[in-house]
Design a protein around this motif. Structure first.
Motif, PDB file in Angstrom:
ATOM      1  N   HIS A   1      29.249  38.141  22.825  1.00  0.00           N
ATOM      2  CA  HIS A   1      30.351  39.114  22.809  1.00  0.00           C
ATOM      3  C   HIS A   1      31.641  38.408  22.422  1.00  0.00           C
ATOM      4  O   HIS A   1      32.026  37.447  23.088  1.00  0.00           O
ATOM      5  CB  HIS A   1      30.560  39.715  24.204  1.00  0.00           C
ATOM      6  CG  HIS A   1      29.329  40.314  24.776  1.00  0.00           C
ATOM      7  ND1 HIS A   1      28.939  41.601  24.514  1.00  0.00           N
ATOM      8  CD2 HIS A   1      28.391  39.791  25.590  1.00  0.00           C
ATOM      9  CE1 HIS A   1      27.816  41.855  25.157  1.00  0.00           C
ATOM     10  NE2 HIS A   1      27.454  40.776  25.817  1.00  0.00           N
ATOM     11  N   VAL A   2      32.294  38.909  21.389  1.00  0.00           N
ATOM     12  CA  VAL A   2      33.626  38.414  21.056  1.00  0.00           C
ATOM     13  C   VAL A   2      34.587  39.435  21.657  1.00  0.00           C
ATOM     14  O   VAL A   2      34.693  40.562  21.168  1.00  0.00           O
ATOM     15  CB  VAL A   2      33.813  38.290  19.526  1.00  0.00           C
ATOM     16  CG1 VAL A   2      35.200  37.750  19.200  1.00  0.00           C
ATOM     17  CG2 VAL A   2      32.728  37.394  18.935  1.00  0.00           C
TER      18      VAL A   2
ATOM     19  N   ILE B   1      31.684  30.982  26.763  1.00  0.00           N
ATOM     20  CA  ILE B   1      31.012  30.743  28.047  1.00  0.00           C
ATOM     21  C   ILE B   1      29.608  31.327  27.937  1.00  0.00           C
ATOM     22  O   ILE B   1      29.467  32.514  27.638  1.00  0.00           O
ATOM     23  CB  ILE B   1      31.760  31.444  29.195  1.00  0.00           C
ATOM     24  CG1 ILE B   1      33.225  30.990  29.216  1.00  0.00           C
ATOM     25  CG2 ILE B   1      31.096  31.188  30.555  1.00  0.00           C
ATOM     26  CD1 ILE B   1      34.174  32.093  29.495  1.00  0.00           C
ATOM     27  N   THR B   2      28.584  30.508  28.155  1.00  0.00           N
ATOM     28  CA  THR B   2      27.207  30.987  28.034  1.00  0.00           C
ATOM     29  C   THR B   2      26.507  30.879  29.376  1.00  0.00           C
ATOM     30  O   THR B   2      26.605  29.862  30.064  1.00  0.00           O
ATOM     31  CB  THR B   2      26.445  30.164  26.963  1.00  0.00           C
ATOM     32  OG1 THR B   2      27.147  30.315  25.732  1.00  0.00           O
ATOM     33  CG2 THR B   2      25.008  30.654  26.797  1.00  0.00           C
TER      34      THR B   2
ATOM     35  N   ALA C   1      32.069  41.144  34.317  1.00  0.00           N
ATOM     36  CA  ALA C   1      31.032  42.185  34.203  1.00  0.00           C
ATOM     37  C   ALA C   1      29.925  41.705  33.264  1.00  0.00           C
ATOM     38  O   ALA C   1      28.732  41.857  33.555  1.00  0.00           O
ATOM     39  CB  ALA C   1      31.653  43.480  33.690  1.00  0.00           C
ATOM     40  N   ILE C   2      30.309  41.096  32.148  1.00  0.00           N
ATOM     41  CA  ILE C   2      29.303  40.625  31.171  1.00  0.00           C
ATOM     42  C   ILE C   2      28.480  39.478  31.766  1.00  0.00           C
ATOM     43  O   ILE C   2      27.258  39.432  31.624  1.00  0.00           O
ATOM     44  CB  ILE C   2      29.987  40.205  29.853  1.00  0.00           C
ATOM     45  CG1 ILE C   2      30.649  41.418  29.199  1.00  0.00           C
ATOM     46  CG2 ILE C   2      28.980  39.565  28.900  1.00  0.00           C
ATOM     47  CD1 ILE C   2      31.528  41.088  27.996  1.00  0.00           C
ATOM     48  N   LEU C   3      29.143  38.563  32.467  1.00  0.00           N
ATOM     49  CA  LEU C   3      28.398  37.435  33.050  1.00  0.00           C
ATOM     50  C   LEU C   3      27.432  37.924  34.137  1.00  0.00           C
ATOM     51  O   LEU C   3      26.308  37.432  34.241  1.00  0.00           O
ATOM     52  CB  LEU C   3      29.358  36.380  33.600  1.00  0.00           C
ATOM     53  CG  LEU C   3      30.201  35.627  32.556  1.00  0.00           C
ATOM     54  CD1 LEU C   3      31.194  34.685  33.235  1.00  0.00           C
ATOM     55  CD2 LEU C   3      29.306  34.830  31.593  1.00  0.00           C
TER      56      LEU C   3
ATOM     57  N   ILE D   1      33.010  35.215  24.384  1.00  0.00           N
ATOM     58  CA  ILE D   1      34.070  34.422  23.739  1.00  0.00           C
ATOM     59  C   ILE D   1      35.399  35.112  24.014  1.00  0.00           C
ATOM     60  O   ILE D   1      35.586  36.287  23.670  1.00  0.00           O
ATOM     61  CB  ILE D   1      33.807  34.271  22.220  1.00  0.00           C
ATOM     62  CG1 ILE D   1      32.444  33.581  22.022  1.00  0.00           C
ATOM     63  CG2 ILE D   1      34.929  33.481  21.544  1.00  0.00           C
ATOM     64  CD1 ILE D   1      31.946  33.559  20.590  1.00  0.00           C
ATOM     65  N   GLU D   2      36.297  34.389  24.674  1.00  0.00           N
ATOM     66  CA  GLU D   2      37.574  34.980  25.095  1.00  0.00           C
ATOM     67  C   GLU D   2      38.642  34.782  24.024  1.00  0.00           C
ATOM     68  O   GLU D   2      38.740  33.692  23.458  1.00  0.00           O
ATOM     69  CB  GLU D   2      38.082  34.288  26.353  1.00  0.00           C
ATOM     70  CG  GLU D   2      37.210  34.439  27.557  1.00  0.00           C
ATOM     71  CD  GLU D   2      37.976  34.033  28.814  1.00  0.00           C
ATOM     72  OE1 GLU D   2      38.472  34.951  29.495  1.00  0.00           O
ATOM     73  OE2 GLU D   2      38.086  32.840  29.103  1.00  0.00           O
TER      74      GLU D   2
END
Ligand code: S3P
Length: 428
Positions: free
Chosen positions: A158-159, A212-213, A170-172, A185-186
């Motif tokens: 996600h960018v 961040i993965t 939320a995504i993590l 990716i922030e």
């Protein structure tokens, strides 16, 4: 309505409430851990209580003794009976979307109060859908209420368009339940409490610059630690001490994670007189005793990349800017329009009513100082950070200020007005 009288000075020590962002995350991760997480100094604000209520409804075991909180999910989560009401809390609503999305067999309707129901949800719904999440609702997922049906998710990259720690979290959380690794990716760094807490719990995370993965879904390990004091609550006393004469406020146990302390760095450039004594790490989060003295503040340049690092402190920074010499221009803060209220409007309206020279810009304010602040009646617009920033302005004003809708301080800092009374010296 609350009347706040001017103060001659502020002095003393403040026992801060536990950090709100870290408290939410400890509860959410506890609900993914069979062994559970116990934390001391859990936030006593209404927002974190909303998270606990929702997690309890979804089958987590929640035990609270004073400010010690234990959350576990020995048998996993289940579909709640009624709707999960996130109240006023954007963090609760958005992070629950991610949490539920990645839990197959769990289905939940998430609602919120009037203010939260106006706030954007698409920023979290769109990336979660791209992982295969099923999210619907009357507005198609643009606003609350939303219906989330948990399932097996695909990992995705996600960018992010908006710098938002809520969306990142939320995504993590969804990524923890996905089949393959998930990368976020922030656009700019935002508060990294989720990453620190996951690392503290032994979850493998790979951080490469702004990417961040997170991989895989093993049940989370448990843990016990103390949550540092909330820097966002400390911010009010830091500004109060800086702008009032002969003042000194000590803030022990304050969280000083660099992704939260943008205000301290800006105030330092403005001439803040302060000292800081490091205390070490608590649950992967640094804390310190901060002591702030009366300061001669001057306007300083504020960079747009600093905004996410002090997003919740901008209302009180505006108060500091009214007392600083020169013109403070704060830009790049469009996100303030999507908080508990439109904070750009709320702060500009209230401070100009008190006599400040403040101009509303599309994405911030221009504030010329120093100006004397007078008394009057102002509105918090139901927003806790605005109410507390106005109370700090009131301490430095020439006459009493009446704050409409002051009760909302309960959202993050129920003891705020008691602390204010104990710090403020009023007799000559
Ligand atoms: C928070 C992130 C910030 C902040 C909010 C709490 C969090 O919101 O304003 O009070 O705990 O992640 P955004 O990340 O949406 O800017």
């Amino acid at each position: 309505m609350k009347r706040v009288d001017p103060a001659r000075k502020v002095s003393g020590r403040v026992a801060l409430p536990g950090d709100k962002s870290i408290s939410h995350r400890a509860a959410l991760l506890g609900a993914l851990s069979p062994d559970g997480i116990t934390v001391h100094n859990f936030s006593d604000g209404a927002d974190c209580a909303s998270t606990l209520r929702c997690l309890g409804q979804a089958g987590a075991k929640v035990e609270r003794r004073g400010n010690t909180l234990s959350v576990s999910a020995p048998t996993g989560l289940r579909s709640p009976e009624g709707a999960l009401d996130a109240g006023n809390s954007g963090t609760t609503a958005r992070t629950l979307c991610g949490l539920v999305s990645g839990r197959p067999g769990v289905r939940a309707r998430i609602t919120g109060d009037e203010s939260l129901s106006r706030r954007p949800m698409q920023r979290v719904v769109t990336p979660l859908r791209s992982m295969g999440a099923s999210i619907g609702g009357p507005s198609g997922g643009m606003r609350l209420p939303v219906e989330v049906t948990g399932g097996r998710l695909r990992g995705a990259t996600h960018v992010m368009e908006t710098a938002s720690a809520q969306v990142k979290t939320a995504i993590l959380l969804a990524g923890l339940g996905a089949d393959e690794p998930t990368t976020v990716i922030e656009p700019l760094p935002t508060r990294n409490h989720t990453e620190r807490m996951l690392a503290h719990l032994g979850v493998p995370l790979y951080i490469d610059g702004s990417a961040i993965t997170i991989a895989t879904s093993r049940p989370l390990k448990g843990g016990e630690w103390t949550i540092p004091g909330d820097f966002s609550s400390a911010a009010f006393w830091m500004v109060a001490a800086a702008i009032l004469p002969d003042s000194c406020v000590t803030l022990p146990g304050t969280g000083i994670n660099p992704t939260r302390t943008g205000l301290l760095r800006v105030l330092e450039r403005m001439g803040l007189a302060y000292s800081i004594e490091q205390e070490g790490l608590k649950g992967g989060e640094p804390s310190a005793t901060i002591t702030v003295h009366s300061s001669h503040l001057r306007a300083a340049e504020i960079h747009p990349w600093e905004i996410p690092l002090m997003i919740d402190e901008l209302p009180v920074l505006a108060v500091a800017a009214t007392r600083a010499e020169g013109v403070t221009e704060l830009r790049g803060a469009m996100e303030l329009r999507f908080k508990e209220c439109d904070r750009i409007v709320a702060v500009a309206r209230a401070l100009s009513k008190l006599g400040a020279d403040i101009t509303e810009l599309e994405d911030g304010w221009r504030i010329a100082g120093p100006t004397r602040l007078g008394g009057g009646r102002v509105s918090s617009m139901g927003d806790h950070r605005v109410a507390m920033a106005l109370a700090v302005a009131a301490l430095a004003a020439d006459a009493p200020v009446e704050i409409e809708g002051h009760e909302c301080v309960e959202i993050s800092y129920p003891g705020f007005f008691d602390a204010l009374d104990s710090l403020a010296a009023r007799s000559a």
